[in-house]
Design an enzyme around this catalytic site. Structure first.
Site, PDB file in Angstrom:
ATOM      1  N   GLY A  66      -9.923  -3.527   2.928  1.00  0.00           N
ATOM      2  CA  GLY A  66      -8.980  -3.574   4.044  1.00  0.00           C
ATOM      3  C   GLY A  66      -9.062  -2.298   4.850  1.00  0.00           C
ATOM      4  O   GLY A  66     -10.119  -1.651   4.917  1.00  0.00           O
ATOM      5  N   ASP A  67      -7.940  -1.934   5.452  1.00  0.00           N
ATOM      6  CA  ASP A  67      -7.906  -0.735   6.296  1.00  0.00           C
ATOM      7  C   ASP A  67      -7.754   0.549   5.493  1.00  0.00           C
ATOM      8  O   ASP A  67      -8.127   1.625   5.964  1.00  0.00           O
ATOM      9  CB  ASP A  67      -6.746  -0.843   7.300  1.00  0.00           C
ATOM     10  CG  ASP A  67      -5.388  -1.065   6.619  1.00  0.00           C
ATOM     11  OD1 ASP A  67      -5.361  -1.660   5.527  1.00  0.00           O
ATOM     12  OD2 ASP A  67      -4.373  -0.640   7.186  1.00  0.00           O
TER      13      ASP A  67
ATOM     14  N   GLY B 218      -4.349  -5.429   6.815  1.00  0.00           N
ATOM     15  CA  GLY B 218      -5.474  -4.510   6.973  1.00  0.00           C
ATOM     16  C   GLY B 218      -6.481  -4.928   8.020  1.00  0.00           C
ATOM     17  O   GLY B 218      -6.984  -4.099   8.797  1.00  0.00           O
TER      18      GLY B 218
ATOM     19  N   THR C 250       0.892  -1.164   0.000  1.00  0.00           N
ATOM     20  CA  THR C 250       0.000   0.000   0.000  1.00  0.00           C
ATOM     21  C   THR C 250       0.920   1.199   0.000  1.00  0.00           C
ATOM     22  O   THR C 250       2.100   1.073   0.265  1.00  0.00           O
ATOM     23  CB  THR C 250      -0.821  -0.027   1.319  1.00  0.00           C
ATOM     24  OG1 THR C 250      -1.639  -1.195   1.323  1.00  0.00           O
ATOM     25  CG2 THR C 250      -1.699   1.197   1.523  1.00  0.00           C
TER      26      THR C 250
ATOM     27  N   THR D  65       0.520   0.617   6.403  1.00  0.00           N
ATOM     28  CA  THR D  65       0.584  -0.436   5.390  1.00  0.00           C
ATOM     29  C   THR D  65       0.729  -1.761   6.139  1.00  0.00           C
ATOM     30  O   THR D  65       1.304  -1.786   7.223  1.00  0.00           O
ATOM     31  CB  THR D  65       1.795  -0.255   4.444  1.00  0.00           C
ATOM     32  OG1 THR D  65       3.003  -0.310   5.210  1.00  0.00           O
ATOM     33  CG2 THR D  65       1.763   1.065   3.715  1.00  0.00           C
TER      34      THR D  65
HETATM   35  N1  GLY Z   1      -3.194  -2.565   4.180  1.00  0.00           N
HETATM   36  C1  GLY Z   1      -3.762  -2.874   2.956  1.00  0.00           C
HETATM   37  C2  GLY Z   1      -4.796  -3.896   3.021  1.00  0.00           C
HETATM   38  O1  GLY Z   1      -4.781  -4.763   3.878  1.00  0.00           O
HETATM   39  O2  GLY Z   1      -5.672  -3.882   2.180  1.00  0.00           O
END
Ligand code: GLY
Length: 421
Positions: free
Chosen positions: A279-280, A303, A249, A300
């Site tokens: 995700g996050d 997530g 990310t 990153t």
């Molecule tokens: N941190 C990115 C995701 O898990 O989508």
């Protein structure tokens, strides 16, 4: 029972966590790559203007910083950084060329917060639109909403003038096909019985040592990657992506001379995810959070874990209550560890990096593990007039991708922008 180096390190780290020591008996909160408690406690102010971002933004920091230092808006400056990886077909964790979902479709997530106007925008599960960072800003500026997802977000982007494009590059399509074939003994994706590459499933009761099995698996994957037409020098890296589906990310936070700040995060999310998974990164407060009065943070990594601790918001609130950027980030990491009751057999399969910027210019990069693998430490990229990459401080000594064992990728085959960041 044999103990691998990783078992040793993680077990040691578990014991050390309670003591506040790393595996070598030092206080990890004092060994903070470039920003240790001694050298950069977050207690003293840093420089302004300043930008911090995930290391895959390093190449694009100059153009963001130039805009910022000439008086450009903080969010626009951060967008100049994150659109670099979004546009780069070789960065397969963000935007165009991102690794697709389990059906072979690229779905992107992004969110942003604009400090000076205290506004936010977000999009999740967007198909066919490359620059979702800019779409999240458009949601903020052109709607009365904060978050749009899926088809509605795509239609909104088209209405705003964003072009519809196929985001799946040939390389990402082939890696996805490799992933499909990896599960071949349990489905009808190739190689089938008639294929010279077909192999009988491992007979139960006759199991080889695990390390040997993994070595065979990695070699098969790399050979199959070559058969699928993946460039020879990328085959081992492609196999790595199948064994460790990436969550790469990019986050960027920017602070100008006046003390205005913004943050933005954009991603193609977890590779081979279920369609519709967010995700996050599009979650305000998890993948990104900015409070004009306090600071900005982004993430990153895994997530799902970050959503459960509202990582970016937790960090900004910690700083509001007086913690340094470093301590604020470490506290969020410890909340992830607590969610698993310190169970290292599970924690070794996740990772998280936070990029943290306080309103006075103090900053920190912190991560759960030291890096992806030996020689690949987690890094934060910083520009405050001088551009640099610094290793993050880590909670646990060791590497998140050390198990299953993976052969060291020769330096000659490893290109920073194409492999591990
Ligand atoms: N941190 C990115 C995701 O898990 O989508």
């Amino acid at each position: 029972m044999s103990f691998s180096r990783r078992d040793f390190l993680t077990t040691t780290a578990l014991g050390s966590l309670a003591l506040g020591l790393d595996a070598q008996g030092r206080n990890p909160e004092r060994k903070n790559g470039g920003q240790s408690a001694e050298s950069h406690p977050g207690a003293g102010a840093g420089k302004r203007p300043i930008m911090v971002c995930a290391n895959n933004g390093f190449a694009y920091l100059d153009r963001g910083y130039e805009h910022l230092s000439k008086g450009g808006d903080t969010l626009d400056s951060a967008i100049l950084v994150v659109t670099g990886p979004e546009d780069d077909p070789k960065d397969d964790s963000v935007g165009y060329g991102g690794l697709p979902n389990e059906e072979g479709v690229v779905e992107l997530d992004a969110c942003c917060m604009h400090g000076p106007t205290r506004r936010a925008g977000s999009v999740g599960g967007v198909r066919n639109i490359k620059n979702v960072s800019k779409v999240s800003k458009a949601v903020m500026e052109h709607t009365g909403h904060v978050m749009l997802v899926g088809e509605g977000a795509e239609r909104f982007a088209v209405a705003m003038g964003f072009p519809r494009e196929d985001l799946l590059t040939e390389r990402s399509r082939k890696i996805w096909l490799l992933w499909k074939e990896y599960h071949s003994s349990r489905d009808w994706w190739g190689p089938g019985l008639a294929d010279p590459h077909w192999q009988a499933p491992e007979p139960t009761g006759e199991r080889k040592p695990r390390a040997e099995l993994w070595r065979e698996r990695v070699n098969q994957l790399a050979r199959r990657a070559a058969d699928l037409g993946i460039e020879r020098e990328f085959c081992l890296a492609a196999a790595h992506r199948i064994i460790f589906p990436p969550t790469g990310t990019i986050h960027c936070s920017a602070l100008n001379e006046k003390g205005e700040m913004s943050g933005i995060t954009t991603t193609s999310g977890l590779a081979f995810k279920l369609p519709g998974r967010c995700g996050d990164s599009p979650i305000i407060g998890a993948g990104c959070y900015t409070d004009q009065d306090v600071g900005s943070a982004g993430a990153t990594g895994s997530g799902e874990e970050n959503i459960k601790v509202a990582g970016a918001h937790t960090i900004v609130e910690n700083m509001r209550h007086g913690m340094s950027p470093h301590d604020a980030g470490m506290d969020a990491l410890k909340r992830i560890v607590r969610n698993y009751n310190n169970d290292m057999t599970k924690l070794r399969f996740m990772d998280m990096t936070y990029y943290i910027l306080r309103k006075d210019g103090a900053y920190a990069g912190v991560s759960l593990w030291e890096g992806y693998s030996e020689g690949n430490p987690h890094k934060i990229a910083v520009h405050d007039g001088s551009k640099r990459s610094e290793e993050t401080a880590h909670l646990f000594k060791g590497y998140s991708q050390e198990f299953p064992p993976f052969p060291k990728i020769p330096d000659a085959l490893k290109k920073e922008s194409e492999y591990l960041k």
